[in-house]
Design a protein around this motif. Sequence first.
Motif, PDB file in Angstrom:
ATOM      1  N   ARG A 193      -7.509   8.482 -19.894  1.00 13.74           N
ATOM      2  CA  ARG A 193      -7.927   9.869 -19.744  1.00 13.74           C
ATOM      3  C   ARG A 193      -7.226  10.668 -20.831  1.00 13.74           C
ATOM      4  N   PRO A 194      -7.965  11.378 -21.680  1.00 14.45           N
ATOM      5  CA  PRO A 194      -7.302  12.154 -22.738  1.00 14.45           C
ATOM      6  C   PRO A 194      -6.412  13.242 -22.150  1.00 14.45           C
ATOM      7  N   LEU A 195      -5.455  13.675 -22.929  1.00 18.05           N
ATOM      8  CA  LEU A 195      -4.518  14.690 -22.477  1.00 18.05           C
ATOM      9  C   LEU A 195      -5.214  16.025 -22.225  1.00 18.05           C
ATOM     10  N   TRP A 196      -6.270  16.304 -22.989  1.00 17.75           N
ATOM     11  CA  TRP A 196      -6.960  17.585 -22.868  1.00 17.75           C
ATOM     12  C   TRP A 196      -8.436  17.337 -22.626  1.00 17.75           C
ATOM     13  N   MET A 197      -9.102  18.311 -22.082  1.00 16.46           N
ATOM     14  CA  MET A 197     -10.517  18.186 -21.730  1.00 16.46           C
ATOM     15  C   MET A 197     -11.385  18.085 -22.985  1.00 16.46           C
ATOM     16  N   ARG A 198     -12.563  17.539 -22.824  1.00 13.22           N
ATOM     17  CA  ARG A 198     -13.520  17.389 -23.910  1.00 13.22           C
ATOM     18  C   ARG A 198     -14.839  18.075 -23.519  1.00 13.22           C
ATOM     19  N   THR A 199     -15.488  18.644 -24.521  1.00 16.78           N
ATOM     20  CA  THR A 199     -16.800  19.263 -24.322  1.00 16.78           C
ATOM     21  C   THR A 199     -17.849  18.320 -24.901  1.00 16.78           C
ATOM     22  N   TYR A 200     -18.924  18.089 -24.153  1.00 16.24           N
ATOM     23  CA  TYR A 200     -19.922  17.134 -24.632  1.00 16.24           C
ATOM     24  C   TYR A 200     -21.213  17.226 -23.843  1.00 16.24           C
ATOM     25  N   ARG A 201     -22.281  16.882 -24.512  1.00 16.92           N
ATOM     26  CA  ARG A 201     -23.484  16.402 -23.864  1.00 16.92           C
ATOM     27  C   ARG A 201     -23.578  14.901 -24.132  1.00 16.92           C
ATOM     28  N   TYR A 202     -23.293  14.533 -25.390  1.00 11.93           N
ATOM     29  CA  TYR A 202     -23.380  13.133 -25.790  1.00 11.93           C
ATOM     30  C   TYR A 202     -21.983  12.541 -25.951  1.00 11.93           C
ATOM     31  N   VAL A 203     -21.847  11.284 -25.509  1.00 11.95           N
ATOM     32  CA  VAL A 203     -20.622  10.519 -25.701  1.00 11.95           C
ATOM     33  C   VAL A 203     -21.014   9.179 -26.293  1.00 11.95           C
ATOM     34  N   GLN A 204     -20.390   8.820 -27.402  1.00 13.86           N
ATOM     35  CA  GLN A 204     -20.678   7.509 -27.988  1.00 13.86           C
ATOM     36  C   GLN A 204     -19.453   6.611 -27.866  1.00 13.86           C
ATOM     37  N   LEU A 205     -19.675   5.402 -27.321  1.00 13.72           N
ATOM     38  CA  LEU A 205     -18.634   4.388 -27.230  1.00 13.72           C
ATOM     39  C   LEU A 205     -18.827   3.402 -28.373  1.00 13.72           C
ATOM     40  N   ASP A 206     -17.892   3.353 -29.292  1.00 15.04           N
ATOM     41  CA  ASP A 206     -17.886   2.353 -30.356  1.00 15.04           C
ATOM     42  C   ASP A 206     -16.784   1.366 -30.031  1.00 15.04           C
ATOM     43  N   ILE A 207     -17.191   0.136 -29.704  1.00 14.29           N
ATOM     44  CA  ILE A 207     -16.272  -0.845 -29.140  1.00 14.29           C
ATOM     45  C   ILE A 207     -16.182  -2.060 -30.065  1.00 14.29           C
ATOM     46  N   GLU A 208     -14.956  -2.488 -30.314  1.00 16.05           N
ATOM     47  CA  GLU A 208     -14.725  -3.709 -31.087  1.00 16.05           C
ATOM     48  C   GLU A 208     -13.751  -4.577 -30.305  1.00 16.05           C
ATOM     49  N   THR A 209     -14.241  -5.737 -29.858  1.00  8.35           N
ATOM     50  CA  THR A 209     -13.396  -6.632 -29.079  1.00  8.35           C
ATOM     51  C   THR A 209     -12.735  -7.674 -29.979  1.00  8.35           C
ATOM     52  N   LYS A 210     -11.662  -8.260 -29.458  1.00  8.34           N
ATOM     53  CA  LYS A 210     -10.950  -9.344 -30.160  1.00  8.34           C
ATOM     54  C   LYS A 210     -11.317 -10.671 -29.483  1.00  8.34           C
ATOM     55  N   ASP A 211     -10.313 -11.450 -29.138  1.00 12.36           N
ATOM     56  CA  ASP A 211     -10.576 -12.808 -28.631  1.00 12.36           C
ATOM     57  C   ASP A 211     -10.843 -12.865 -27.138  1.00 12.36           C
TER      58      ASP A 211
END
Length: 789
Positions: free
Chosen positions: A342-360
């Motif tokens: 959970r970020p320390l401060w609030m976020r304003t959004y309609r859109y949220v993009q998750l860019d995910i890079e996994t390891k092993d």
Amino acid sequence: MKRGLIILCYWLLAFTATAQEKQINPELLNQQWPSRWISHPEGPQRDYGVFHFRKVFQLTSVPKNFVIHVSADNRYRLFVNGKAVSMGPARGDLYNWYYETIDLAPFLKAGDNIIAAKVWNMGVHAPVAQVSNQTALVVQGDNKEASIVNTNNTWKVLRDPAYSPVSTDNGPRLRAYMVIGPGDKVEGAQYPWGWESVDFNDSGWVNAAAIASPAPFGKGTDNLWTLVPRNIPQMEETQQRILKVRRAEGIEKDEGFLTGKKAFSIPANKKVSILLDQTFNTIAYPELLLSKGKGASVKMTFAEALVDEQGNKKNRDQVEGMHINGNYDIFVADGGDKRLFRPLWMRTYRYVQLDIETKDEALQIDDIYGMYTGYPFEETAKFSSSDASLKNLWDVGWRTARLCAGETYYDCPYYEQLQYEADTRIQALISLYVSGDDRLARKAILDFYHSMVPEGLTQGRYPSNRLQVIPPFSLWWVSMIYDYFMHRDDKAFTAEFLTGISSVLTWYKKHLDPEKGILGPMPWWNFVDYTHVFPNGVPDGADDGNSSVISLQYVYTLQQAAKIFDYHGKSQQAEQYRALASKIAKRTYELCYDKSKGLMANTPEFKAYSQHANIMAVLTDAIPKAAQQALMKRVIADTTLGPATFYYRFYLNQALKAADLADLYYGQLTPWRDMLKMGLTTFAEKPEPARSDCHAWSASPNYDFLATICGIMPEDIGFSSVLIKPALGELSYANGSMPHPKGTIQVDLKRKGKTGLKAKVNLPANLKGNLVWNGKSIPLTGGVQEIDL
């Protein structure tokens, strides 16, 4: 001066009216506190840092009450036995540093208990709205029993190495003024998971260092912060599910995980991108629950709208050919189960993009949602009409107003989160009409009072760690006090600002052109409206002299101030204001009114004309009453005039009402309807291209539907009587209700033929007033009355 005593008394009165409804031990208001401000003994005091404080204490039994007072610099989140119980402090300044009062009894147990606080300082990355001295925490028990948790060197502290600031280039990257603070990067492997629980091993932590004695207002000789009780309730937090997956790259699209009932797995050594759509603009603390996936990185980017390759917004629903560009957070998984980010401060959004890079190791998304947050306004007013489309305007306007209200009013939640007088005047009226809650409005008036500079003006926005002076906004601050004065019977509160009002008006008097009798050259940023004909919002003549727009705004404010001073027994000063207003209005008319065009010019040179100058001419009666209707019809029809944007159209409507043309208001809603056609779910800062998709000054229909269409307005000071002067326009009926200090005002209005009206009015007991229709006035009393005209 008795100013200190008056302010202290006000804080006591205001605090008891908050949702917390906790009394404060009088001793803590009249002496330095026994606790100490504490900090990390070796941590940076003014630079970026995130710190965890904790103290274990024992209770033989759970007390009936266990009241504490808590504050921190910059921010804190307080936990008791693992449960979050408070966030703060409410934003103020070093002279008015707020503390929260909380009863911890419901969260305590017999035996070992833990009180813990996450405290952060954003340093040079801090939001402009955040005033600061240095990193610190204070907790003070209200009585001897609760003093067991007083902050001192028995508390332990850890500087959290997991945190670092990201998304620090928002301004240049988004090509916009953006000052809300950084994003968070959290390295899960370095985070002290479970630090807020009683059985956490804190043997590696250090004892906190005591750095100062806490001093309440009016006490202390060397204060780092002067403490005052919080005068608004805690912010709302409500879970809000994200509704759609609009796009998935590198993995099959699956919306199941958005419900929280189905986990979503990202295979090892994979790069994926998932675009989520809340479907409407919001402000929230996003919460992301992850398991496994050691070393995997999740970047969460937030935006009000997507943009094309040139950085332009289109219809806000459009995804094809569009991409996200916004502020972001990064979470790096440590491989544990059910890790909550959970970020320390609030976020304003309609859109949220998750860019995910996994390891092993595969990463599992267990859940994602937002904790909607904001000032806890309740929508108690209602409005309906024969035009069902107005319901959508009402709903979007109220969402806009809510997203722009937290510990202060915000101009916009995405880019600035700063409280400006011009925005706040409109926001406060919306709050009064739709919710009836006046606490944030009172705090805003106080905030601007505390911002005053030696010249005699308020700052243009406040709280703020950067100086910005906008002289016309100081006039709107006086108008805010006037609005409060008309809507609330609170003489002690408004009396506190008479000196400040006089100071602002005297500053303007000093800038009158001695030869012309209207305002001459003025320093600072003389913003009026972001219309394209005013460079950087500044009208002709503001900087170099003889602006009719600002001269008439000064007249408008003098007229309001005269009423306030009369009410407070300052009749001589009130008369001086009236006489000065009359003189300036007369000179502005003589110098700037173009008889050939029948319009007020922006300056005596007659080179430019705007809606603004003519709006102010009508609001001040600088234009003779007999000519006002013809002028206002020209103002709304003449496309050569510099146009008012969404913000200044609030005053356009006030001028229509003043000219007895309020029936034209309904036909002036096209700009708001056009925003809905563009897929906006909140109202924008200005016409396209708009920076902010959510700007509070554009939410004025929520006030006007009640104050103009239904016609509900104060008839006398303190809303002691009500004027109902409907303006239905083309509507065949309109129904509205709104809160009043004595109860609820309700009106049901139906047209009868072309000129008739059938009205049902229900007023609170002991409230009187008048209904006015087509020049005829009908007396009103408390209770239900049916009127047939």
